[in-house]
Write a protein that holds these residues in place. Structure first.
Motif, short mmCIF file in Angstrom:
data_model
loop_
_atom_site.label_atom_id
_atom_site.label_comp_id
_atom_site.label_asym_id
_atom_site.label_seq_id
_atom_site.Cartn_x
_atom_site.Cartn_y
_atom_site.Cartn_z
N SER A 28 -41.40 38.55 -47.20
CA SER A 28 -40.22 38.03 -46.26
C SER A 28 -39.24 38.14 -46.39
O SER A 28 -38.54 37.76 -45.44
N GLY A 29 -39.24 36.62 -47.17
CA GLY A 29 -38.12 36.01 -47.32
C GLY A 29 -38.14 35.27 -46.56
O GLY A 29 -37.06 33.98 -46.05
N GLN A 45 -40.32 30.10 -41.51
CA GLN A 45 -39.67 29.42 -40.22
C GLN A 45 -38.93 31.21 -40.68
O GLN A 45 -38.91 31.31 -41.52
N ASP A 46 -38.90 32.08 -39.73
CA ASP A 46 -38.15 33.48 -39.53
C ASP A 46 -37.86 34.03 -38.56
O ASP A 46 -37.68 33.31 -37.45
N SER A 47 -37.66 34.98 -38.47
CA SER A 47 -37.05 36.00 -36.85
C SER A 47 -38.21 35.52 -35.96
O SER A 47 -39.07 35.70 -36.13
N PRO A 48 -37.51 34.72 -34.84
CA PRO A 48 -39.00 34.94 -33.12
C PRO A 48 -39.33 36.05 -33.23
O PRO A 48 -40.46 36.10 -32.68
N GLU A 54 -46.69 36.95 -36.07
CA GLU A 54 -48.00 35.90 -36.69
C GLU A 54 -48.77 35.20 -35.82
O GLU A 54 -49.76 35.85 -36.07
N ALA A 55 -48.30 34.97 -34.92
CA ALA A 55 -48.87 33.90 -34.61
C ALA A 55 -50.05 34.66 -33.66
O ALA A 55 -50.95 34.18 -33.77
N ASP A 56 -48.99 35.58 -32.20
CA ASP A 56 -49.88 36.45 -31.97
C ASP A 56 -51.43 36.95 -33.05
O ASP A 56 -52.57 37.05 -32.27
N GLY A 57 -51.27 37.59 -33.48
CA GLY A 57 -52.12 38.56 -34.86
C GLY A 57 -53.31 36.82 -34.78
O GLY A 57 -54.44 37.04 -35.21
N LEU A 58 -52.53 35.98 -35.38
CA LEU A 58 -53.51 34.81 -36.13
C LEU A 58 -54.40 34.34 -34.59
O LEU A 58 -55.62 34.16 -35.06
N GLY A 78 -39.79 29.46 -30.39
CA GLY A 78 -38.52 30.32 -31.32
C GLY A 78 -38.45 30.65 -32.73
O GLY A 78 -40.34 31.66 -32.91
N ASP A 79 -38.27 29.86 -33.39
CA ASP A 79 -38.23 30.64 -35.39
C ASP A 79 -39.12 30.14 -36.11
O ASP A 79 -39.11 30.17 -37.38
N LEU A 80 -39.86 28.97 -35.52
CA LEU A 80 -40.79 28.02 -36.37
C LEU A 80 -42.33 28.57 -35.95
O LEU A 80 -42.93 28.73 -34.57
N LEU A 81 -43.20 28.61 -36.58
CA LEU A 81 -44.74 28.34 -36.43
C LEU A 81 -45.06 27.26 -37.55
O LEU A 81 -45.48 27.57 -38.71
N VAL A 82 -45.83 27.15 -36.70
CA VAL A 82 -46.55 26.02 -37.70
C VAL A 82 -48.74 26.28 -37.43
O VAL A 82 -48.76 26.30 -36.45
N MET A 83 -49.43 26.33 -38.75
CA MET A 83 -50.10 26.24 -38.96
C MET A 83 -50.96 25.44 -39.49
O MET A 83 -50.24 24.93 -40.09
#
Length: 280
Positions: A28-29, A45-48, A54-58, A78-83
Motif C-alpha cells: 500500500s505504500g 499514516q495513509d490518506s484519510p 481500515e478503522a471501520d473494518g477493524l 485524519g491520515d493517522l491510524l493507531v492500532m
C-alpha cells in the motif's frame, strides 16, 4: 518525521514514552511504525479515506469476532491510524484459524441483508466500490469483476479475447452460483494478513464488505494453503460440492487486482482461473 509523529501521538495522549521503529508499509505504500512503550502500538499514516476505511473494518470485525483476535483501534486522526500492537510469535494453529473464521462468517450472516458495505474502501492500492446490491451474483459482477476488467483494459494489461471471456463468465454467474445471505468478509485475507499470537490467531489489514464467505477462504489458498486442519475446522462437514469452481471464481478478483497493480506477471494466473470457472 519522527519528532512530528511523536508530537501528534502526544496530542492523542498515546505512546509518548515509546521508541518508534519504522516498518515496511507493504504494497500500500503507507508509512508504518511500531511504538514500544507503556502501550505498544502500530501507527499507520495513509490518506484519510484509507485510514477511515481500515478503522471501520477493524471495528466491524472486532464486533463480530469471538474466536479471532482483531487489533483494537486506539486512535484515528485524519491520515493517522493507531492500532493495538499484536505479538505474532505464537504457535501456528490452523484449526483455530479455521474455527474462528467459520464463527465470524456464521455469526455475521444476516437474512435479507444486501451484498456490499455502507462505505467504499480499498484492496491494496485499488479503490474498492461497495455500493450494496441485493443479489450476490450481480454484486460480484458489477462491483468486483467488471470494474477490474475495465481498469486492466485501460492499462493494456488484458487483451480483448481474455476480457471477453471474463465478461462472459461474469454474465453466467446466475446459471450456477446460488444467491445467499451475505456474511461479513475480511476481503483481503491472504496469509500475510494472518498473525498467530500466543493467545490465538489474529487478522489484520481488512478490506471488509458483506458477500459470499468463500471470498476469504479462496484468498487464503491463492498463494499457498492453510492446511488440512484449517479446512476440517472451517467446513465442519459442510464443504460445498462445487468448492473448486467457487474457489477459482473468488480468486479471479484478487488476481485481476494483482494484474492491475503489479503487471503482466499475473496474466497467466488470471487465464487459468477463468478456465477453471468456465469448465464448471
Amino acid at each position: 518525521m519522527t519528532q512530528t509523529l511523536k508530537r501528534r501521538l502526544a496530542a492523542l495522549e498515546l505512546a509518548t514514552d515509546g521508541v518508534l521503529t519504522p516498518l515496511s508499509g507493504g504494497d500500500s505504500g503507507a508509512g508504518l511504525w511500531r511504538v514500544d512503550g507503556t502501550t505498544p502500538c502500530i501507527v499507520k499514516q495513509d490518506s484519510p479515506q484509507r485510514v477511515a476505511g481500515e478503522a471501520d473494518g477493524l471495528r466491524a470485525l472486532g464486533d463480530v469476532c469471538r474466536d479471532l483476535i482483531v487489533p483494537a483501534v486506539l486512535a484515528e486522526d485524519g491520515d493517522l491510524l493507531v492500532m493495538e500492537a499484536l505479538d505474532g510469535t505464537g504457535p501456528r494453529d490452523a484449526a483455530a484459524l479455521g474455527a474462528g473464521l467459520r464463527q465470524m462468517h456464521r455469526d455475521s450472516r444476516e437474512a435479507g441483508a444486501e451484498h456490499g458495505w455502507p462505505r467504499d474502501n480499498a484492496c491494496g492500492l485499488t479503490p474498492q466500490p461497495n455500493a450494496s446490491l441485493a443479489d450476490g451474483r450481480v454484486f460480484q459482477r458489477e462491483r468486483r469483476l467488471l470494474p477490474l476488467v475495465r481498469l486492466c483494459r485501460e492499462q493494456g494489461l488484458l487483451d480483448a479475447a481474455l476480457a471477453e471471456r471474463i465478461e462472459r463468465l461474469a454474465e453466467s454467474l446466475e446459471s450456477w452460483l446460488p444467491d445467499v445471505s451475505p456474511s461479513l468478509v475480511h476481503g483481503d485475507l491472504w496469509s500475510g494478513n494472518v498473525l498467530f499470537t500466543p493467545t490465538g490467531p489474529a487478522i489484520i489489514d481488512p478490506a471488509i464488505y458483506r458477500h459470499y464467505p468463500e471470498v476469504d477462504v479462496a484468498m487464503l489458498t491463492l498463494f499457498g494453503g492453510p492446511g488440512d486442519a484449517f479446512f476440517e475446522a472451517y467446513w465442519n462437514g459442510e464443504r460445498p460440492a462445487d468448492w473448486e469452481r467457487r474457489e477459482a471464481l473468488f480468486q479471479l478478483y484478487p488476481l485481476l487486482n494483482h494484474l492491475y497493480l503489479f503487471g503482466p506477471g499475473y496474466l497467466g494466473s488470471v487465464s487459468r482461473v477463468v478456465d477453471r470457472v468456465l469448465a464448471g
